[in-house]
Scaffold this active site. Structure first.
Site, PDB file in Angstrom:
ATOM      1  N   HIS A 183       0.812  -1.179  -0.059  1.00 49.12           N
ATOM      2  CA  HIS A 183       0.094   0.112  -0.187  1.00 49.12           C
ATOM      3  C   HIS A 183       0.861   1.154   0.013  1.00 49.12           C
ATOM      4  O   HIS A 183       1.667   1.211   0.682  1.00 49.12           O
ATOM      5  CB  HIS A 183      -0.895   0.158   1.084  1.00 49.12           C
ATOM      6  CG  HIS A 183      -2.015   0.916   1.115  1.00 49.12           C
ATOM      7  ND1 HIS A 183      -1.915   2.396   1.446  1.00 49.12           N
ATOM      8  CD2 HIS A 183      -3.316   0.796   0.458  1.00 49.12           C
ATOM      9  CE1 HIS A 183      -3.032   2.795   1.279  1.00 49.12           C
ATOM     10  NE2 HIS A 183      -4.066   2.142   0.649  1.00 49.12           N
ATOM     11  N   ASP A 234      -8.075  -5.282   0.091  1.00 46.11           N
ATOM     12  CA  ASP A 234      -8.832  -6.143  -1.076  1.00 46.11           C
ATOM     13  C   ASP A 234      -8.216  -7.584  -1.201  1.00 46.11           C
ATOM     14  O   ASP A 234      -8.746  -8.293  -1.825  1.00 46.11           O
ATOM     15  CB  ASP A 234      -8.241  -5.287  -2.553  1.00 46.11           C
ATOM     16  CG  ASP A 234      -8.846  -3.918  -2.471  1.00 46.11           C
ATOM     17  OD1 ASP A 234     -10.044  -4.027  -2.067  1.00 46.11           O
ATOM     18  OD2 ASP A 234      -8.216  -3.050  -2.842  1.00 46.11           O
TER      19      ASP A 234
HETATM   20  N1  CMC Z   1       4.249  -7.415  -5.040  1.00 44.55           N
HETATM   21  C1  CMC Z   1       5.504  -7.364  -5.023  1.00 44.55           C
HETATM   22  N2  CMC Z   1       6.330  -6.373  -5.053  1.00 44.55           N
HETATM   23  C2  CMC Z   1       5.627  -5.054  -4.687  1.00 44.55           C
HETATM   24  C3  CMC Z   1       4.567  -4.940  -4.492  1.00 44.55           C
HETATM   25  C4  CMC Z   1       3.460  -6.171  -4.777  1.00 44.55           C
HETATM   26  N3  CMC Z   1       2.269  -6.161  -4.599  1.00 44.55           N
HETATM   27  N4  CMC Z   1       4.142  -3.800  -4.138  1.00 44.55           N
HETATM   28  C5  CMC Z   1       5.252  -2.955  -3.909  1.00 44.55           C
HETATM   29  N5  CMC Z   1       6.194  -3.970  -4.316  1.00 44.55           N
HETATM   30  C6  CMC Z   1       7.810  -3.443  -4.325  1.00 44.55           C
HETATM   31  C7  CMC Z   1       8.324  -2.669  -5.436  1.00 44.55           C
HETATM   32  O1  CMC Z   1       8.599  -3.481  -6.544  1.00 44.55           O
HETATM   33  C8  CMC Z   1       9.223  -2.039  -4.701  1.00 44.55           C
HETATM   34  O2  CMC Z   1      10.516  -2.721  -4.635  1.00 44.55           O
HETATM   35  P1  CMC Z   1      11.898  -2.247  -4.762  1.00 44.55           P
HETATM   36  O3  CMC Z   1      12.262  -1.335  -3.819  1.00 44.55           O
HETATM   37  O4  CMC Z   1      12.762  -3.442  -4.742  1.00 44.55           O
HETATM   38  O5  CMC Z   1      12.003  -1.476  -6.099  1.00 44.55           O
HETATM   39  C9  CMC Z   1       9.016  -1.751  -3.152  1.00 44.55           C
HETATM   40  O6  CMC Z   1       8.110  -3.059  -2.907  1.00 44.55           O
HETATM   41  C10 CMC Z   1       8.280  -0.536  -3.013  1.00 44.55           C
HETATM   42  O7  CMC Z   1       6.974  -0.482  -3.785  1.00 44.55           O
HETATM   43  P2  CMC Z   1       6.404   0.911  -4.477  1.00 44.55           P
HETATM   44  O8  CMC Z   1       6.003   0.560  -5.968  1.00 44.55           O
HETATM   45  O9  CMC Z   1       7.526   1.946  -4.387  1.00 44.55           O
HETATM   46  O10 CMC Z   1       5.141   1.301  -3.782  1.00 44.55           O
HETATM   47  P3  CMC Z   1       4.147   2.179  -3.877  1.00 44.55           P
HETATM   48  O11 CMC Z   1       3.812   2.740  -2.546  1.00 44.55           O
HETATM   49  O12 CMC Z   1       4.405   2.960  -5.219  1.00 44.55           O
HETATM   50  O13 CMC Z   1       3.095   1.027  -4.323  1.00 44.55           O
HETATM   51  C11 CMC Z   1       0.943   0.067  -4.457  1.00 44.55           C
HETATM   52  C12 CMC Z   1       1.661   0.903  -3.975  1.00 44.55           C
HETATM   53  C13 CMC Z   1      -0.607  -0.393  -3.651  1.00 44.55           C
HETATM   54  C14 CMC Z   1       0.533   0.532  -6.051  1.00 44.55           C
HETATM   55  C15 CMC Z   1       1.596  -1.470  -4.657  1.00 44.55           C
HETATM   56  O14 CMC Z   1       2.274  -2.026  -3.637  1.00 44.55           O
HETATM   57  C16 CMC Z   1       0.972  -2.343  -5.731  1.00 44.55           C
HETATM   58  O15 CMC Z   1       0.803  -2.341  -6.865  1.00 44.55           O
HETATM   59  N6  CMC Z   1       0.307  -3.399  -4.789  1.00 44.55           N
HETATM   60  C17 CMC Z   1      -0.699  -4.283  -5.826  1.00 44.55           C
HETATM   61  C18 CMC Z   1      -1.801  -3.781  -5.979  1.00 44.55           C
HETATM   62  C19 CMC Z   1      -2.628  -3.549  -4.853  1.00 44.55           C
HETATM   63  O16 CMC Z   1      -3.048  -4.590  -4.172  1.00 44.55           O
HETATM   64  N7  CMC Z   1      -3.328  -2.190  -4.765  1.00 44.55           N
HETATM   65  C20 CMC Z   1      -4.450  -1.969  -3.869  1.00 44.55           C
HETATM   66  C21 CMC Z   1      -4.076  -1.226  -2.708  1.00 44.55           C
HETATM   67  S1  CMC Z   1      -5.352  -0.992  -1.464  1.00 44.55           S
HETATM   68  C22 CMC Z   1      -6.856  -0.500  -2.208  1.00 44.55           C
HETATM   69  C23 CMC Z   1      -6.798   0.945  -2.248  1.00 44.55           C
HETATM   70  O17 CMC Z   1      -6.645   1.590  -1.242  1.00 44.55           O
HETATM   71  O18 CMC Z   1      -6.862   1.337  -3.342  1.00 44.55           O
END
Ligand code: CMC
Length: 437
Positions: free
Chosen positions: A314, A372
């Site tokens: 998240h 989710d």
């Molecule tokens: N699976 C694998 N790796 C992940 C995931 C994941 N679901 N989420 C983040 N990472 C990794 C990412 O690759 C990065 O790794 P590194 O530091 O080695 O490059 C690290 O964790 C930090 O991630 P980020 O992309 O900088 O995190 P963010 O805050 O930009 O992304 C997110 C948040 C929700 C978009 C992402 O975690 C994601 O795509 N999750 C899956 C989709 C999901 O379940 N979304 C629902 C969110 S809850 C409902 C809502 O409130 O809308």
């Protein structure tokens, strides 16, 4: 309420340009903000913050999240207390008007919402224009936008009465529209709302009853779905809410602004995650189930694979998602009530949860299951088709969107949203005539 702080920030430049003092404001809780509104006028520079990682786009009194503590408050009330003591319509009253209703206020609010559950009969013909296999979120984006063509007496965003009636209509009609989208895709007749039922039981009636078979909503399932609605009702300035604010800032009508929110929510990084999560579980199941989790996790860790563990991680909650804890509880309750504890997909989800919570990759990055991950499993157990999950989220989030939109319009500091950019394209150049190119 923004209170000026005694502390000021000073911005200095290494090229000898004059330094600038920037005011700081304090909220009730949470980080202070540095006011950069005069930055461009005084320095000719913009700030750069793609994805709004450090930028507060507004001041708000509705929802507060502490991502480190894993805390979520609606108007000051912890989500855990709301989920345990209140129903969804009480939560809607809280988000819209700032406080929980007393008995008389609740009766009045429920009656106002209940009196608006039907939609204009002509919306059925509009819906018929869609392909039966259209994604429900494509249908919902269209239907919600189309409300502005049916309810002309609630489209003036600057008129408080119009805003109020638009809010009530949207909360009341979203379940009807989601159920209509479902019935249309299933080729079944639409079911009209039954106003003697509660908001959530009525939604289940419109989804699962047919003209030839009544549907008796099971109390455990009604409570579970109502909880899904409460947990998804608002989440401060997330992508879809910011979209609604930005869209509404141009003065467009509330239905159009909410339709923009629906469109944004559709994405798999936001509201589409619960659908994507269930699809992911289905894929692992097809690969061979629990034995293949290790292989799948290896793909997730491989940056070049583009595979993410959906339902994990998240942007704001970096320790745990408080909604996930509540939804996990509901998930076990629902599967128990339905005798589905041995359902292979549920077993797979639990095995995945365990491995991901122990695996160094996820632990180091603080990637925990989000709401989710569990809400998809609950919805599937209730009998809601996977492709409808995000539409259920949209139904629940509508109250948050409209509360945030109305707050923005009532804010004397509100302006049309107009981000700036760092231009990195070609500088001015001249067009060569086609024959000479
Ligand atoms: N699976 C694998 N790796 C992940 C995931 C994941 N679901 N989420 C983040 N990472 C990794 C990412 O690759 C990065 O790794 P590194 O530091 O080695 O490059 C690290 O964790 C930090 O991630 P980020 O992309 O900088 O995190 P963010 O805050 O930009 O992304 C997110 C948040 C929700 C978009 C992402 O975690 C994601 O795509 N999750 C899956 C989709 C999901 O379940 N979304 C629902 C969110 S809850 C409902 C809502 O409130 O809308």
């Amino acid at each position: 309420m923004m209170t000026p702080s005694d502390v000021k920030a000073t911005l200095s430049f290494s090229d000898g340009s004059a330094a600038m003092d920037l005011p700081i404001y304090k909220g009730t809780i949470g980080p202070d903000v540095i006011d950069i509104r005069k930055l461009y006028a005084q320095t000719g520079k913009f700030t750069y913050d793609p994805g709004f990682l450090s930028t507060a786009s507004c001041n708000s009194t509705i929802t507060y999240i502490d991502g480190d503590k894993g805390e979520l408050l609606y108007r000051g009330y912890p989500i855990e207390q709301l989920a345990e003591n209140c129903d969804f319509l009480e939560t809607c009253h809280l988000l819209l008007y700032g406080d929980l209703p007393n008995v008389a206020q609740k009766a009045d609010f429920v009656s106002r919402v209940t009196n608006h559950t039907m939609v204009n009969e002509q919306m059925q013909f509009f819906l018929r224009g869609f392909r039966r296999d259209a994604h429900p979120m494509a249908v919902m984006t269209g239907l919600v936008g189309a409300l502005s063509a049916f309810y002309h007496d609630s489209t003036d965003i600057n008129n408080p009465q119009h805003r109020e009636i638009a809010a009530i209509r949207l909360i009341a009609k979203m379940p009807t529209l989601v159920a209509m989208a479902y019935k249309y895709s299933a080729g079944q007749p639409y079911m009209y709302p039954k106003n003697k039922l509660s908001y959530t039981a009525n939604f289940m009636h419109m989804m699962f009853a047919t003209p030839c078979e009544d549907y008796e909503p099971n109390d455990v399932l009604v409570r579970a779905l109502d909880r899904i609605f409460i947990l998804h009702a608002d989440h401060e300035q997330n992508a879809s809410t910011s979209t609604v604010r930005l869209c509404g800032s141009s003065g467009t009508n509330p239905f159009a602004a909410i339709a923009a929110g629906v469109a944004c929510l559709w994405g798999p990084a936001h509201g589409g995650a619960n659908e994507a999560c269930l699809n992911m579980l289905g894929e692992i199941q097809q690969m061979g189930g629990v034995e293949k989790i290790g292989e799948f996790i290896r793909q997730v860790k491989d940056k070049n694979s583009g595979v993410k563990l959906m339902g994990f991680g998240h942007r704001v909650y970096k320790n745990y998602d408080p909604r996930a804890k509540l939804m996990r509880e509901t998930c076990h309750e629902v599967l128990g009530a339905l005798g589905l504890e041995n359902d292979p997909l549920f077993k797979l989800a639990m095995a995945l949860e365990k491995i991901a919570l122990e695996d160094e990759y996820f632990v180091a990055r603080k990637l925990y299951p989000n709401v989710d991950f569990y809400s998809g499993i609950v919805q599937r157990a209730i009998g809601i088709p996977v492709s409808l999950f995000t539409a259920i989220f949209a139904l629940a989030r509508t109250v948050g969107w409209i509360a945030q939109l109305n707050e923005m319009i009532g804010d004397p500091e509100y302006k049309i949203g107009r981000p700036r950019q760092l231009f990195a394209g070609s500088a001015r150049r001249d067009v060569t005539p086609l024959a000479a190119r």
